[in-house]
Motif scaffolding. Structure first.
Motif, short mmCIF file in Angstrom:
data_model
loop_
_atom_site.label_atom_id
_atom_site.label_comp_id
_atom_site.label_asym_id
_atom_site.label_seq_id
_atom_site.Cartn_x
_atom_site.Cartn_y
_atom_site.Cartn_z
N GLY A 159 0.81 -1.22 0.00
CA GLY A 159 0.00 0.00 0.00
C GLY A 159 0.84 1.25 0.00
N PHE A 162 2.31 1.78 -3.64
CA PHE A 162 1.38 2.15 -4.70
C PHE A 162 0.50 3.35 -4.36
CE2 PHE A 162 2.35 -2.22 -5.87
CZ PHE A 162 2.51 -2.13 -7.24
N PHE A 163 0.16 3.54 -3.09
CA PHE A 163 -0.87 4.53 -2.76
C PHE A 163 -0.33 5.77 -2.06
CE2 PHE A 163 -3.57 0.49 -2.11
CZ PHE A 163 -3.78 0.37 -3.48
N THR A 197 -8.41 5.51 -3.40
CA THR A 197 -7.36 4.89 -4.21
C THR A 197 -7.90 4.39 -5.56
OG1 THR A 197 -7.75 2.76 -3.12
CG2 THR A 197 -6.05 4.19 -2.19
N MET A 198 -9.20 4.08 -5.62
CA MET A 198 -9.77 3.61 -6.89
C MET A 198 -9.84 4.72 -7.93
SD MET A 198 -12.85 1.01 -5.71
CE MET A 198 -13.43 0.85 -7.42
N TYR A 201 -6.20 4.02 -9.08
CA TYR A 201 -6.04 2.61 -9.44
C TYR A 201 -7.42 1.95 -9.39
CZ TYR A 201 -1.11 3.56 -8.45
OH TYR A 201 0.16 4.09 -8.44
N SER A 204 -7.86 -1.32 -7.49
CA SER A 204 -7.31 -1.42 -6.13
C SER A 204 -8.29 -2.05 -5.15
CB SER A 204 -6.91 -0.03 -5.63
OG SER A 204 -8.04 0.82 -5.55
N TRP A 205 -9.56 -2.20 -5.54
CA TRP A 205 -10.53 -2.84 -4.66
C TRP A 205 -10.13 -4.30 -4.37
CZ3 TRP A 205 -12.83 -7.18 -6.68
CH2 TRP A 205 -12.83 -7.31 -8.07
N PHE A 207 -7.17 -5.31 -3.72
CA PHE A 207 -6.25 -5.22 -2.59
C PHE A 207 -7.03 -5.24 -1.27
CE2 PHE A 207 -4.24 -2.42 0.53
CZ PHE A 207 -2.96 -2.95 0.63
N TYR A 208 -8.10 -4.46 -1.18
CA TYR A 208 -8.88 -4.37 0.06
C TYR A 208 -9.70 -5.63 0.30
CZ TYR A 208 -7.63 0.55 -0.29
OH TYR A 208 -6.94 1.73 -0.40
#
Length: 276
Positions: A159, A162-163, A197-198, A201, A204-205, A207-208
């Protein structure tokens, strides 16, 4: 005569200490002690505060008498202090004797008075069983917690890589990222973090979702499973011990009956010999 009186007093103390009404009275006193500790956190009139102080002194003396009664009623005095719960009760009771005044020990005395509420655990057998099971489950839970930390660390590193450009306050470094992931794991407005973050990206969902699936479903169920497994083993062990104690009691009773039958047989033989 004195020996018989002392034995009668000891038997009376044992009956009192093991009676249901006495145990219920102790639980009531512990609840009242908890209420007095909570009442002292409020700003009360002088008369009410003085009454609470007198009540607290009575509760302290009562607990001292109660722990002394339990010690006297115990057949094996060394075994009394081998029980961790008895040691805990003794420390709480003796520590409560520290006078609450403007001294350096005032915080310790107040804390010990707060901890008197925990005596409910030592008094109620079912609560003792739960706490013992939880303590025995801690080593296995520690390994699960270590694995959770590793997963947290990996996801926090990903995270942060990337974020961090999306939100520096949430993903600036790995420590902040772990705090953010803890927020996500506790479901505290985690969708706001995900939607933010979406915007950069879109996928990125994933990831969560993967992180929440591991934390909330896999590891949490593993924790619950460990506790249930330990509780099941403790229950089986307790039942086995109860059966062993019951079996031993039956063996003792049978031995006493055999001894009585043997004595009766000897008396019958003696009477027959006299008749002959």
């Amino acid at each position: 005569m004195e020996m018989s009186r002392s034995s009668n007093w000891l038997a009376l103390m044992k009956r009192i200490e093991r009676s249901v009404w006495f145990q219920g009275f102790i639980i009531s006193i512990i609840i009242v002690a908890a209420l007095t500790v909570g009442a002292k956190t409020y700003s009360l009139p002088y008369g009410v505060e003085a009454a609470i102080n007198y009540l607290d002194a009575f509760i302290t003396v009562f607990f001292l008498v109660e722990i002394s009664l339990r010690f006297i009623a115990c057949d094996d005095k060394r075994r009394f202090f081998r029980d961790p719960w008895n040691i805990f009760d003794t420390v709480i009771v003796v520590g409560s004797l520290i006078p609450v005044s403007d001294t350096e020990m005032i915080l310790v005395a107040r804390l010990l008075r707060v901890f008197r509420v925990l005596r409910l655990v030592s008094i109620i057998p079912d609560l003792r069983f739960l706490i013992n099971a939880l303590l025995k489950a801690i080593p296995k839970m520690g390994y699960i917690a270590l694995l959770m930390f590793i997963i947290f660390y990996i996801f926090a590193a990903v995270g942060s890589i990337f974020f961090h450009q999306v939100n520096e306050e949430l993903w600036g470094d790995i420590a902040i990222s772990m705090l953010t992931l803890f927020r996500v794991a506790t479901f505290e407005d985690w969708t706001d973090v995900m939607y933010e973050t979406m915007t950069v990206y879109p996928f990125s969902w994933i990831f969560y979702i993967v992180f929440i699936f591991l934390m909330a479903f896999v590891f949490l169920n593993m924790m619950v499973g460990v506790v249930l497994d330990v509780m099941t083993r403790e229950t089986a062990q307790e039942e086995h011990e109860n059966q062993e104690n019951h079996h031993q009691a039956l063996v003792t009773q049978i031995a006493e009956l055999q001894a009585q039958i043997a004595r009766l047989a000897d008396k019958i033989d003696e009477q027959q010999d006299r008749k002959d």
